[in-house]
Scaffold this active site. Structure first.
Site, PDB file in Angstrom:
ATOM      1  CG  HIS A   1      -1.120  -1.139   1.973  1.00  0.00           C
ATOM      2  ND1 HIS A   1      -1.553  -1.156   3.237  1.00  0.00           N
ATOM      3  CD2 HIS A   1      -0.878  -2.413   1.651  1.00  0.00           C
ATOM      4  CE1 HIS A   1      -1.562  -2.365   3.694  1.00  0.00           C
ATOM      5  NE2 HIS A   1      -1.147  -3.144   2.758  1.00  0.00           N
TER       6      HIS A   1
ATOM      7  CB  CYS B   1      -7.429   0.757 -16.023  1.00  0.00           C
ATOM      8  SG  CYS B   1      -8.197  -0.635 -15.183  1.00  0.00           S
TER       9      CYS B   1
HETATM   10  C1  PEP Z   1      -5.148  -4.384 -12.544  1.00  0.00           C
HETATM   11  O1  PEP Z   1      -5.187  -5.446 -11.941  1.00  0.00           O
HETATM   12  O2  PEP Z   1      -4.630  -4.248 -13.678  1.00  0.00           O
HETATM   13  C2  PEP Z   1      -5.722  -3.173 -11.957  1.00  0.00           C
HETATM   14  C3  PEP Z   1      -5.814  -2.053 -12.644  1.00  0.00           C
HETATM   15  O3  PEP Z   1      -6.103  -3.249 -10.670  1.00  0.00           O
HETATM   16  P1  PEP Z   1      -5.084  -3.173  -9.424  1.00  0.00           P
HETATM   17  O4  PEP Z   1      -3.730  -2.856  -9.974  1.00  0.00           O
HETATM   18  O5  PEP Z   1      -5.616  -2.132  -8.543  1.00  0.00           O
HETATM   19  O6  PEP Z   1      -5.200  -4.557  -8.891  1.00  0.00           O
END
Ligand code: PEP
Ligand code: MG
Length: 760
Positions: free
Chosen positions: A371, A684
């Site tokens: 985090h 993303c």
């Molecule tokens: C991912 O898994 O690509 C994502 C965007 O979510 P996080 O990185 O928050 O797990």
């Protein structure tokens, strides 16, 4: 009087004489020369020598009574070499009756020490770091007793202060008799957040300065210790009773651990013994901490690591009660550019530092997805983690360069490194200025393909970057991040307020809120109900939300209220099968119905999306795409599951490439299916922020991506220099290749066709 009391009394005399030496005038070297005389006399030793640790893991003979004086500043041993080196390497006393038969005995003819059979060496410790070694030797074979070992350790405390506090070795070690310039240290770790920064080291838990090391009246010191313990217990009890710590959770567990530790008899006994040996209460607490730290650091067991962190925090607290100063991790005047140095630090603690001054973070622990890394990334701060022995090699105010791209740190860098890094930083600054100047230009390829560039966010802090980067909207708002930096679950009202502020800051640009994605690497300090063996595949994300619907209901209620009268975009993470999406959507609809029934304003429109992060969804696409308003590929998770390769484990995280023919084929197929169903698709994950990877995404059909804000300038530049059709045809021709990666070929393409791939 017992034997040991008699010995302690005798050593008190030695300490008293040392105190006089310390208080006297002269240079540090002169005082060191006097100290070895006093110790040799008081301990009835024929030899007393002090070796001082120098950069480059060397121990240099700095003063001796009994060995050849010519050897001073000439004899140097590596840490680990000889008996002296062994004491330093193990940070433990070594008590040898027949030194020369010890397998590690290393004979240095210049010292003339071959005639001494008995050897007692103790580490000189400060801040858990070995600053040197103090040795006594005798001709006849004799065994030094426990009390002598303890007395020598106490004397080591005095010498440690002298080494640290005086110009015995300057920070740049200018005094070496050989004129050796020192020797900046380069430390290797794991690059956790990219970027380059320079600054001054600020220890997250700095040493508490101890005004007085020795006391004549041990009883008085015991009394001071008792008072400080009492007031510390009171403070811990008050904290445990306060509202923030009432719920079960890690914060409370930590306090309870401190409370238990504070009553640990072994710990209190060792502090008591150090006071009996002549130290003040605070010097005794510090000494016991230093000893424990030096010993525990030899043990590479995470359990001990945690216990040590607890002990450090507790000793830190106790020292503040003893010195009457309030705990405050910050120096009085923090430097303009600071590099925070910690074993580990929580996300909320990081936010306590002045964001303007905080330039980088370096950690003994930490991983890319922890985090604190998420928060550091939001702050745009480079981070290097997993640096072994970091705290032992760095001091408050040391100049430091942090290279998050290559996972390295330069402590007390030389001019050449400084110059190179300054040049790099200036270049980056120039690029940043160039990106800022072009942020208003459309992200449109040379052949007229429009790409929607959005940014990922998770803190209000991120939102400033919306303007700076020229992003069209927020393609991923990670709602768990605000939860991670709190001491307890935020209720509906504070959540509503937060989401409202996010929407306000977005100023009409679309924001996609992802519902809580906790668990896995994103643990909340106050919510740790499962101890999964494999947290990434464990009880996390939508699985928690569906099993504990109140959490998700409250969050959705807040989102609905915040977006009243506007558009709301909600996205569910880690969905593995359609029924999970349906269940989550039902909860959302229930909450909308509830708000309506209560006569509350509701959003004008609600769009509901899903993240594609679990490969199983690839075989449920037709049914899924009929239900959703949009999809977003979470490539970080999708590819870790696809390749069965833990994204947080540096040994395997980069073993497979997202630019392999297989991964790109999967993405191409996914885009094609979404197009067939008329469902907008975005991606993303972090790959969207790396120009070469974003280029490949455009080749397989993506027209919308969301990336960390700091990367958008470089991606826009790539887009504006790309011919999308030509690249798409080129990539199509590669998808059947058996290659591990297409990265090299894509790079060749960019070079041949003038597509600009800056390092973001
Ligand atoms: C991912 O898994 O690509 C994502 C965007 O979510 P996080 O990185 O928050 O797990
Ligand atoms: Mg994910």
């Amino acid at each position: 009087m017992t034997m040991s009391e008699a010995a302690v009394g005798g050593h008190r005399q030695a300490l008293r004489r040392l105190r006089t030496v310390m208080a006297g005038g002269g240079t540090a070297q002169q005082r060191l020369d006097e100290i070895v005389e006093v110790v040799a006399a008081e301990m009835a030793a024929e030899v007393c020598s002090v070796y001082v640790a120098r950069a480059g893991e060397l121990l240099e003979l700095f003063a001796t009574k009994g060995l050849n004086p010519e050897a001073v500043h000439r004899t140097r041993l590596r840490v680990g070499e000889g008996l002296v080196g062994a004491v330093a390497a193990q940070a433990r006393p070594l008590n040898q009756t027949d030194a020369q038969s010890h397998p590690q005995f290393s004979y240095r003819p210049e010292t003339g020490e071959d005639i001494y059979r008995t050897f007692l060496g103790v580490p000189i410790l400060r801040g858990g770091r070995v600053r040197g070694v103090l040795v006594i030797q005798n001709r006849e074979a004799r065994r030094y007793g426990e009390e002598e070992v303890e007395a020598l350790e106490l004397i080591g405390v005095v010498i440690a202060e002298l080494i640290a506090g005086d110009a015995l070795i300057s920070p740049v070690e200018a005094i070496s008799s050989q004129g050796n310039a020192i020797l900046p240290v380069r430390l290797e770790g794991v690059g956790i957040c990219p970027g380059l920064a320079m600054g001054e080291a600020v220890l997250h838990m700095p040493r508490v300065s101890i005004p007085q090391m020795f006391a004549d009246d041990a009883e008085q010191e015991h009394g001071r210790l008792r008072d400080a313990l009492r007031s510390m217990h009171g403070e811990l009890d008050d904290m445990l009773a306060s509202s923030g710590f009432k719920r079960p959770g890690e914060h409370r567990d930590i306090l309870l651990a401190h409370r238990r530790f504070a009553e640990d008899r072994g710990w209190l006994r060792r502090i008591g013994e150090a006071i009996d040996g002549g130290l003040t209460a605070e010097a005794a607490v510090q000494k016991v901490l230093d000893d424990t730290r030096a010993r525990m650091q030899q043990i590479l067991d995470p359990y001990f690591g945690e216990r040590l962190a607890d002990l450090e925090a507790l000793a830190f607290r106790l020292l503040h009660h003893l010195t009457g100063r309030r705990p405050g991790a910050r120096p009085d005047v923090p430097p303009e550019s600071m590099v925070l140095v910690a074993r580990t630090v929580g996300p909320a603690e990081l936010l306590d530092y002045d964001a303007q001054r905080l330039k980088a973070l370096i950690l003994e622990e930490g991983s890319a997805t922890s985090h604190v890394a998420v928060v550091a990334r939001a702050l745009g701060v480079p981070v290097v983690g997993r640096i072994q022995g970091l705290l032992a090699r760095i001091d408050q105010t040391d100049p430091v360069i942090v290279d998050g791209d290559n996972g390295q740190v330069f402590v007390r860098p030389g001019d050449d490194v400084r110059l190179t890094v300054s040049n790099h930083m200036a270049m980056r600054e120039k690029r940043r200025a160039e990106y800022a100047a072009t942020r208003g230009l459309p992200a449109c390829t040379r052949d007229g393909v429009r790409i929607s560039l959005n940014m990922n966010a998770g803190l209000l802090l991120d939102l400033q970057a919306l303007e700076d980067s020229g992003a069209e909207g927020i393609g991923l708002f990670r709602t768990e991040i605000p939860f991670m930096v709190q001491a307890e679950f935020p209720g509906v009202a504070p959540q509503t307020e937060l989401y409202r502020r996010v929407l306000r800051a977005a100023g009409g640009r679309p924001v996609i809120f992802r519902t809580l994605d906790i668990g896995g690497d994103k643990q909340l300090p106050y919510f740790r109900e499962s101890m999964d063996q494999n947290p990434a595949m464990g009880w996390r994300s939508i699985r928690v939300a569906l099993d504990r619907p109140t959490l998700m209901r409250q969050q959705l209620r807040a989102l609905i209220a915040a977006a009243a009268g506007a558009g709301l975009n909600v996205m569910f993470p880690m969905v593995a099968e359609i029924s999970e999406f349906d269940a989550a959507r039902r909860i959302l609809e229930m909450e909308i119905a509830r708000a309506r029934a209560r006569g509350r304003d509701i959003p004008d429109s609600v769009r509901v999306g899903v993240m594609i992060e679990v490969p199983s969804l690839m075989w449920q696409l037709p049914a899924l795409l009929r239900r959703v308003d949009f999809v977003s590929v979470g490539s970080n998770d999708l590819f870790q599951f696809l390749f069965a390769s833990d994204r947080g484990n540096p040994r395997v995280a980069e073993r497979y490439d997202v630019l392999s023919p297989g991964s790109l084929s999967l993405l191409k197929q996914l885009v094609a299916e979404c197009d067939d169903y008329g469902v907008p698709i975005s991606l993303c994950g972090e790959m969207a922020g790396r120009p070469i990877e974003a280029m490949a995404l455009i080749a397989v059909g993506f027209r919308n991506i969301s990336a960390p804000a700091g990367t958008i300038g470089a991606v826009r530049k790539m887009v504006r220099s790309l011919h999308a059709q030509t690249l798409a045809r080129f990539v199509d021709s590669l998808l059947d290749l058996p290659d591990h990666s297409l990265r090299g070929r894509l790079r060749d393409f960019s070079r041949d066709r003038g597509t600009v791939l800056d390092d973001p």
